[in-house]
Scaffold this motif. Structure first.
Motif, PDB file in Angstrom:
ATOM      1  N   ALA A 154       3.327  32.973 -45.600  1.00 41.91           N
ATOM      2  CA  ALA A 154       2.256  33.817 -45.065  1.00 41.91           C
ATOM      3  C   ALA A 154       2.461  35.272 -45.480  1.00 41.91           C
ATOM      4  CB  ALA A 154       2.207  33.688 -43.549  1.00 41.91           C
ATOM      5  N   TYR A 155       3.705  35.712 -45.458  1.00 46.56           N
ATOM      6  CA  TYR A 155       4.005  37.092 -45.879  1.00 46.56           C
ATOM      7  C   TYR A 155       3.629  37.287 -47.345  1.00 46.56           C
ATOM      8  CZ  TYR A 155       6.687  41.152 -47.355  1.00 46.56           C
ATOM      9  OH  TYR A 155       7.059  42.347 -47.896  1.00 46.56           O
ATOM     10  N   VAL A 156       3.972  36.327 -48.191  1.00 48.99           N
ATOM     11  CA  VAL A 156       3.666  36.436 -49.613  1.00 48.99           C
ATOM     12  C   VAL A 156       2.163  36.457 -49.843  1.00 48.99           C
ATOM     13  CG1 VAL A 156       3.864  35.274 -51.852  1.00 48.99           C
ATOM     14  CG2 VAL A 156       5.829  35.356 -50.319  1.00 48.99           C
ATOM     15  N   VAL A 157       1.433  35.603 -49.135  1.00 51.97           N
ATOM     16  CA  VAL A 157      -0.012  35.532 -49.294  1.00 51.97           C
ATOM     17  C   VAL A 157      -0.677  36.860 -48.937  1.00 51.97           C
ATOM     18  CG1 VAL A 157      -2.123  34.509 -48.327  1.00 51.97           C
ATOM     19  CG2 VAL A 157      -0.217  33.037 -48.973  1.00 51.97           C
ATOM     20  N   HIS A 158      -0.243  37.471 -47.858  1.00 55.46           N
ATOM     21  CA  HIS A 158      -0.936  38.655 -47.346  1.00 55.46           C
ATOM     22  C   HIS A 158      -0.414  39.983 -47.882  1.00 55.46           C
ATOM     23  CE1 HIS A 158      -3.443  36.375 -44.665  1.00 55.46           C
ATOM     24  NE2 HIS A 158      -2.399  35.815 -44.056  1.00 55.46           N
ATOM     25  N   TYR A 159       0.853  40.033 -48.286  1.00 52.80           N
ATOM     26  CA  TYR A 159       1.445  41.343 -48.584  1.00 52.80           C
ATOM     27  C   TYR A 159       2.034  41.488 -49.989  1.00 52.80           C
ATOM     28  CZ  TYR A 159       1.018  41.908 -43.555  1.00 52.80           C
ATOM     29  OH  TYR A 159       0.520  41.989 -42.278  1.00 52.80           O
ATOM     30  N   VAL A 160       2.110  40.394 -50.758  1.00 57.20           N
ATOM     31  CA  VAL A 160       2.681  40.494 -52.104  1.00 57.20           C
ATOM     32  C   VAL A 160       1.560  40.445 -53.141  1.00 57.20           C
ATOM     33  CG1 VAL A 160       4.207  39.412 -53.791  1.00 57.20           C
ATOM     34  CG2 VAL A 160       4.840  39.425 -51.366  1.00 57.20           C
ATOM     35  N   ASP A 162      -0.179  39.893 -56.673  1.00 56.44           N
ATOM     36  CA  ASP A 162       0.094  38.990 -57.799  1.00 56.44           C
ATOM     37  C   ASP A 162       1.336  38.131 -57.550  1.00 56.44           C
ATOM     38  OD1 ASP A 162      -2.061  40.073 -59.254  1.00 56.44           O
ATOM     39  OD2 ASP A 162      -0.795  41.726 -59.930  1.00 56.44           O
ATOM     40  N   PRO A 163       1.304  37.313 -56.521  1.00 58.63           N
ATOM     41  CA  PRO A 163       2.489  36.504 -56.187  1.00 58.63           C
ATOM     42  C   PRO A 163       2.773  35.438 -57.238  1.00 58.63           C
ATOM     43  CG  PRO A 163       0.615  35.813 -54.863  1.00 58.63           C
ATOM     44  CD  PRO A 163       0.180  37.043 -55.607  1.00 58.63           C
ATOM     45  N   ASP A 164       4.003  34.977 -57.256  1.00 56.40           N
ATOM     46  CA  ASP A 164       4.427  33.894 -58.143  1.00 56.40           C
ATOM     47  C   ASP A 164       3.558  32.660 -57.881  1.00 56.40           C
ATOM     48  OD1 ASP A 164       5.768  31.791 -59.450  1.00 56.40           O
ATOM     49  OD2 ASP A 164       7.701  32.765 -59.179  1.00 56.40           O
ATOM     50  N   LEU A 165       3.051  32.058 -58.956  1.00 55.25           N
ATOM     51  CA  LEU A 165       2.187  30.887 -58.809  1.00 55.25           C
ATOM     52  C   LEU A 165       2.925  29.694 -58.204  1.00 55.25           C
ATOM     53  CD1 LEU A 165       0.066  30.975 -62.087  1.00 55.25           C
ATOM     54  CD2 LEU A 165      -0.622  31.626 -59.772  1.00 55.25           C
ATOM     55  N   ARG A 166       4.239  29.730 -58.203  1.00 51.35           N
ATOM     56  CA  ARG A 166       4.979  28.663 -57.536  1.00 51.35           C
ATOM     57  C   ARG A 166       4.901  28.798 -56.017  1.00 51.35           C
ATOM     58  NH1 ARG A 166      10.868  28.835 -59.933  1.00 51.35           N
ATOM     59  NH2 ARG A 166      10.459  31.072 -59.761  1.00 51.35           N
ATOM     60  N   LEU A 167       4.609  30.010 -55.543  1.00 48.78           N
ATOM     61  CA  LEU A 167       4.535  30.274 -54.104  1.00 48.78           C
ATOM     62  C   LEU A 167       3.104  30.265 -53.583  1.00 48.78           C
ATOM     63  CD1 LEU A 167       7.130  33.195 -53.935  1.00 48.78           C
ATOM     64  CD2 LEU A 167       7.527  30.772 -53.494  1.00 48.78           C
ATOM     65  N   VAL A 168       2.180  30.726 -54.404  1.00 50.20           N
ATOM     66  CA  VAL A 168       0.754  30.771 -54.034  1.00 50.20           C
ATOM     67  C   VAL A 168      -0.053  30.320 -55.245  1.00 50.20           C
ATOM     68  CG1 VAL A 168      -1.147  32.199 -53.207  1.00 50.20           C
ATOM     69  CG2 VAL A 168       1.180  32.703 -52.471  1.00 50.20           C
ATOM     70  N   SER A 169      -0.967  29.370 -55.055  1.00 47.37           N
ATOM     71  CA  SER A 169      -1.749  28.859 -56.178  1.00 47.37           C
ATOM     72  C   SER A 169      -2.713  29.911 -56.692  1.00 47.37           C
ATOM     73  CB  SER A 169      -2.519  27.605 -55.754  1.00 47.37           C
ATOM     74  OG  SER A 169      -3.580  27.951 -54.877  1.00 47.37           O
ATOM     75  N   ALA A 170      -3.299  29.667 -57.854  1.00 49.42           N
ATOM     76  CA  ALA A 170      -4.254  30.607 -58.443  1.00 49.42           C
ATOM     77  C   ALA A 170      -5.470  30.801 -57.554  1.00 49.42           C
ATOM     78  CB  ALA A 170      -4.675  30.108 -59.826  1.00 49.42           C
ATOM     79  N   SER A 171      -5.799  29.784 -56.764  1.00 54.91           N
ATOM     80  CA  SER A 171      -6.945  29.872 -55.852  1.00 54.91           C
ATOM     81  C   SER A 171      -6.580  30.496 -54.514  1.00 54.91           C
ATOM     82  CB  SER A 171      -7.539  28.479 -55.621  1.00 54.91           C
ATOM     83  OG  SER A 171      -6.579  27.614 -55.030  1.00 54.91           O
ATOM     84  N   GLY A 172      -5.295  30.838 -54.324  1.00 52.49           N
ATOM     85  CA  GLY A 172      -4.871  31.498 -53.088  1.00 52.49           C
ATOM     86  C   GLY A 172      -4.327  30.565 -52.027  1.00 52.49           C
ATOM     87  N   ARG A 173      -4.064  29.315 -52.378  1.00 52.85           N
ATOM     88  CA  ARG A 173      -3.532  28.361 -51.398  1.00 52.85           C
ATOM     89  C   ARG A 173      -2.025  28.527 -51.260  1.00 52.85           C
ATOM     90  NH1 ARG A 173      -5.311  22.457 -52.812  1.00 52.85           N
ATOM     91  NH2 ARG A 173      -4.501  22.117 -50.691  1.00 52.85           N
TER      92      ARG A 173
END
Length: 421
Positions: A154-160, A162-173
């Protein structure tokens, strides 16, 4: 008259204490390493690139080494169903082996068999077969670990940015440290089931559960997984219905109604965008095309059914489906993948694995009068069976550790009851 020994013949207390120390230290090390294995198991992110070897695997190997040194590796870690479980693994391996020897790639066979044996046999002997209290403690560690994974994601999704695609998908999942959206959602649903049941059974403090459940739920929501949401609702519903408490059942109904009302009238304000796009829109419009890649997976399933006509006796061999598929990818359905690559023999092995779980859950409920423990094993086993319809090969540690621990809890409760008879 009491004759006392001369001082130089009396045992030295310090020496005695020194000789007795290693056993307790080794015992604690065993338990701590097992807990570390469980804690790291959902964190698939920490692994080697060359071969599938995770940090949790290293902890499991260290645990097994300590157990071998102590000589306390269990003979039947899953109790009465251990022979059934082992037979299932051997059949699964036998089908893949026959297919690979006839027309497959032997190198791929060796790699996949090693992964399955480590995940379905080594981990079982490392984590299962422990005393009841220690098994409960390991389940608590698993719940905390999944909560940490969700919070980090959740932290990566909201506060990082251009996150690593291994942590957050290209669509934001949300993928987080599990690196897979649907698997993360499934782990969230399993953690919620464990937390609810253990809390109702007095193993978790209610205040602790109240703090962790929102984290787990929000993580499931961020994955945008319809399957994960359905499994979460299913697990919570079964838990409430079998809680033997009218207050719990009524509370669950009220919570469900409240969630529906909030989603209906304020969902576009408070719910994450990815959840609105993939889940809320599909539910409100009843258009499954909005819910994900159902069409692509459906085409792969149709292809697998066609291929399976020729692989009932001898399969294609381990990891060979992708080589003949028109889509260049394995079918995302473990049942069909094993049927095509390992024939009916491997599929029968998978069925035996699931049946051993259901049998153990039933034995815990009926014979040991352990409703909570049996219910946990049954729900986790059912979640596992459902999710296998959307996975390929299922030897990932993050996926098998929850199942092993759930069955280990049922086995420990059954063993305790039998011992007290």
């Amino acid at each position: 008259m009491t004759i006392q020994s001369p001082p130089f013949l009396s045992p030295a207390p310090r020496a005695v204490r020194f000789r007795q120390r290693p056993a307790p230290v080794l015992s604690k090390l065993d338990s701590k390493l097992a807990a570390l294995t469980v804690f790291l198991s959902p964190m698939n992110f920490f692994r080697l690139d060359v071969v599938y070897l995770t940090l949790a695997d290293a902890a499991a190997c260290a645990t097994l080494l300590v157990m071998l040194l102590k000589g306390n590796v269990p003979r039947a870690p899953l109790g009465m169903v251990t022979p059934i479980w082992l037979t299932g693994v051997l059949l699964l391996a036998a089908g893949l082996t026959i297919g690979s020897v006839v027309n497959g790639n032997l190198l791929s066979l060796v790699v996949i068999l090693l992964q399955y044996f480590f995940s379905l046999i080594a981990l079982v002997y490392v984590l299962a077969g422990r005393e009841y209290r220690e098994t409960v403690a390991l389940l608590k560690v698993l719940v905390f670990s999944i909560a940490v994974v969700m919070a980090f994601g959740a932290y990566v999704v909201h506060y990082v940015p251009d996150p690593d695609l291994r942590l957050v998908s290209a669509s934001g999942r949300l993928r987080s440290l599990v690196e897979r959206e649907n698997a993360t959602a499934a782990l969230g649903s399993i953690a919620i089931v464990l937390l609810l049941n253990l809390t109702l059974d007095g193993k978790f403090r209610r205040i602790t559960a109240a703090l962790i459940i929102p984290v787990l739920l929000y993580g499931v929501i961020l994955t945008g997984s319809n399957t994960g949401l359905i499994l979460t609702v299913f697990g919570a519903t079964v838990t409430a219905l079998f809680s033997n408490s009218a207050r719990v059942t009524i509370g669950f109904i009220l919570a469900g109604v409240t969630a529906v009302i909030v989603a209906k009238f304020a969902g576009d304000i408070i719910l994450p965008e990815i959840f609105q796009e993939r889940v809320l829109t599909a539910l409100t419009t009843r258009d499954l095309s909005q819910a994900g890649t159902f069409e692509d997976r459906y085409l792969l399933i149709l292809e697998a059914l066609e291929i399976a006509r020729d692989t009932l006796g001898v399969g294609l061999g381990a990891d060979q489906y992708r080589t003949i598929s028109a889509y260049g990818a394995p079918v995302h359905n473990s049942y069909l993948l094993l049927l095509t690559e390992g024939s009916l023999i491997s599929l029968l092995g998978l069925v035996l694995l699931l049946l051993s779980g259901v049998t153990l859950a039933w034995a815990a409920i009926v014979e040991a009068d352990a409703r909570t423990e049996g219910l946990i094993a049954l729900i986790v086993c059912l979640i596992y069976a459902v999710m296998l319809s959307s996975f390929t090969h299922f030897y990932a540690r993050f996926w098998n550790v929850p199942l092993v621990l759930a069955l280990a809890l049922a086995a420990a409760s059954h063993k305790t009851k039998s011992r007290n008879r």
